[in-house]
Design an enzyme around this catalytic site. Structure first.
Site, PDB file in Angstrom:
ATOM      1  N   ARG A 165      19.429  28.900  44.761  1.00 10.86           N
ATOM      2  CA  ARG A 165      18.166  29.477  45.279  1.00 10.86           C
ATOM      3  C   ARG A 165      17.715  30.476  44.013  1.00 10.86           C
ATOM      4  NH1 ARG A 165      16.662  32.289  50.708  1.00 10.86           N
ATOM      5  NH2 ARG A 165      18.277  33.901  50.400  1.00 10.86           N
ATOM      6  N   ASP A 445      20.508  40.497  54.626  1.00 14.01           N
ATOM      7  CA  ASP A 445      19.956  40.440  53.182  1.00 14.01           C
ATOM      8  C   ASP A 445      18.658  40.964  53.055  1.00 14.01           C
ATOM      9  OD1 ASP A 445      18.280  38.760  54.094  1.00 14.01           O
ATOM     10  OD2 ASP A 445      19.062  36.709  53.035  1.00 14.01           O
TER      11      ASP A 445
END
Length: 525
Positions: A165, A445
């Site tokens: 990602r 996150d």
């Protein structure tokens, strides 16, 4: 001193140790070519986000686009899915540091998403070392010895399929300049990985696979498709070699899922429900309006209201087009020595994954290796085939109104305090160089911190009533913030805590809602 790689290509960060192995002139020229071809369009699309925001603020609501109705009505499918991506029942995600990559590849999950985005604080050292680690995975050199324990780590014989990602379109990589401009973090992360590893992945029976974050329109997907086409041309690869899964984690993108699949149809294999960022996007795009005043974060659960509607719409859309519909994250992490707490956490994960598998998702995400067997048991039991793309949900009719339906619930002092604690502590960790942070038995996150600060901004701005009758004024927020900071200073004192606290309060109390916490925070690392 900047390192001049070639004409008008400068590395302004240190090139030390093994960094020269990935920051080669050829690789940086590849990234520079992508920058020169596509950065102007990237900036135009970011400006388009702000233009759309102005329309939302003026009363427009997200809706399915009338100008693309023919794409939604037509019968078409995405290109065939590679063999090693046909069974994705459990995927694990994590940052790109060496030990975590090895553990994730070995944990028994079908896929590992190595994350340069929300699970990585993009210090120069982190992003360069991440590229070195991923290059070593494909060259067979991925080993690690823990400096403290002396324990050795190495990739096992049947590692998870690797997906990368890159950063979203909005983030920059200031340590690489082309023609005097910093390059986009997305093109830096994608470009270096593709240049060094695309052919090696294919030689070993896999491919250059990616997750794409934070898209807000099919035009942004079109730009990624153009990047893929150019990269394949430059690397001598056939069109369709690169494969991507797009995270549907913004509310505008949820109304353009067919169009996103169509724009990327040669290169896309699926969509994913990015649930935490989706809540953040809901508040960011609609939260200036009183009718979208959100309840406590804990009340916004996946199976209900706008989250439940978009999850089902994603499954229906993907399966009609032959694409995978991936479920969301289970962020729980084990608590050492507390069996009761672990059993309760695992029961929540099991119930969530049963909901996903029963609804029709083809797989799911976990944040910790200990959750892999929990999720795997559910999908093995409820999805005996490799996937369930044949579950079409053809009779389902999800309306725009359902996709904007707000969760029921109250706002509480406890919810305010939790948002303060989690938001400040995560921001502190990010400034210290860590993007995946264990907080209060969850692996957090950047998306969680984004919900915390945007929700507090919304509540203060709209003078939200708490369940005890008080209004969350700026004065009450500051009072509760001061109390929480006393505890945080006692337990987690550091200069970065103070910097995080100042940044967090400034963003909560600002007249304007900043697009991303990580944009001003990047200037501080």
């Amino acid at each position: 001193m900047p390192l001049d790689i070639a004409a008008n290509i400068q590395v302004t960060g240190p090139v030390e140790g093994r960094a020269a192995e990935v920051l080669t002139p050829e690789a940086l020229a590849f990234v520079a070519d992508l920058h020169r071809r596509f950065d102007a369009r990237r900036r135009e699309l970011l400006a388009a986000r702000q233009a759309r925001q102005a329309r939302f603020d003026a009363g427009e609501l997200p809706d399915f686009l009338p100008q693309t109705a023919d794409i939604r009505a037509a019968d078409w499918t995405v290109a065939p899915v590679p063999a090693d991506l046909l069974d994705r029942r459990v995927e694990i995600t994590g940052p790109v540091d060496r030990k975590m990559i090895i553990n994730a590849l070995n944990c028994g999950a079908k896929v590992f998403m190595a994350d340069f985005e929300d699970a990585t604080a993009p210090t120069w050292a982190n992003v360069v070392e991440g590229q070195i680690n991923l290059k070593d995975r494909w060259s067979g050199d991925l080993t690690h010895v823990d400096a403290k324990s002396g324990k050795s780590y190495a990739m096992g014989p049947t590692p998870a399929v690797l997906k990368i990602r890159p950063r979203g379109w909005h983030l920059m990589e200031r340590h690489l300049e082309v023609d005097g401009q910093a390059v986009a973090g997305a093109l830096f992360d994608f470009g270096l990985y593709a240049f060094h590893n695309a052919k090696a992945t294919l030689a070993q029976g896999s491919g250059p696979y990616f997750y794409l974050p934070k898209l807000e329109s099919h035009l942004e997907a079109r730009l990624w498709n153009e990047v893929f086409v150019r990269a394949q041309e430059a690397l001598g690869l056939p069109v369709g070699t690169i494969k991507a899964t797009v995270l549907i984690e913004t509310i505008p993108a949820a109304f353009e899922m067919d169009e996103i699949l169509f724009e990327l149809k040669d290169h896309i294999v699926g969509l994913n429900c990015g649930r935490w960022d989706y809540i953040f996007s809901f508040i960011k795009r609609l939260g200036r309006r009183p009718e979208f005043l959100t309840p406590d974060r804990s009340a916004m659960v996946m199976g209900k209201a706008f989250l439940g509607a978009y999850s089902l719409k994603l499954i229906q859309t993907c399966h009609r087009r032959g694409a995978f519909a991936m479920g969301g994250m289970a962020a729980q992490i084990p608590v050492k020595g507390d069996d009761a707490a672990n059993q309760a956490a695992f029961a929540k994960v099991k119930a969530d994954k049963e909901r996903e598998a029963g609804a029709g998702h083809d797989g799911t995400w976990v944040a910790h290796p200990d959750l892999v067997p929990v999720a795997m048991e559910v999908f093995d039991r409820l999805m005996p085939a490799a996937n369930q793309r044949d579950k079409l949900l053809a009779d389902l009719d999800i309306t725009a109104a359902q996709m904007l339906e707000l969760h029921e619930g109250v706002r509480t002092e406890a919810g305010v305090r939790e948002n303060i604690r989690v938001g400040v502590r995560y921001t502190q960790a990010w400034l210290e160089g860590r993007g995946a942070v264990p907080l209060y038995n969850l692996m957090e996150d950047a998306a969680t911190a984004e919900i915390c600060r945007t929700q507090l901004w919304q509540w203060v701005r709209l003078a939200a009533a708490l369940d005890d009758g008080r209004v969350l004024t700026s004065e009450l927020f500051i009072s509760l913030f001061t109390q929480e900071m006393a505890d945080l200073r006692r337990d987690f004192a550091s200069p970065r805590l103070e910097t995080a606290a100042e940044l967090f309060t400034r963003m909560v109390l600002s007249d304007n809602l900043e697009e991303f916490l990580t944009l001003p925070a990047y200037e501080l690392i």
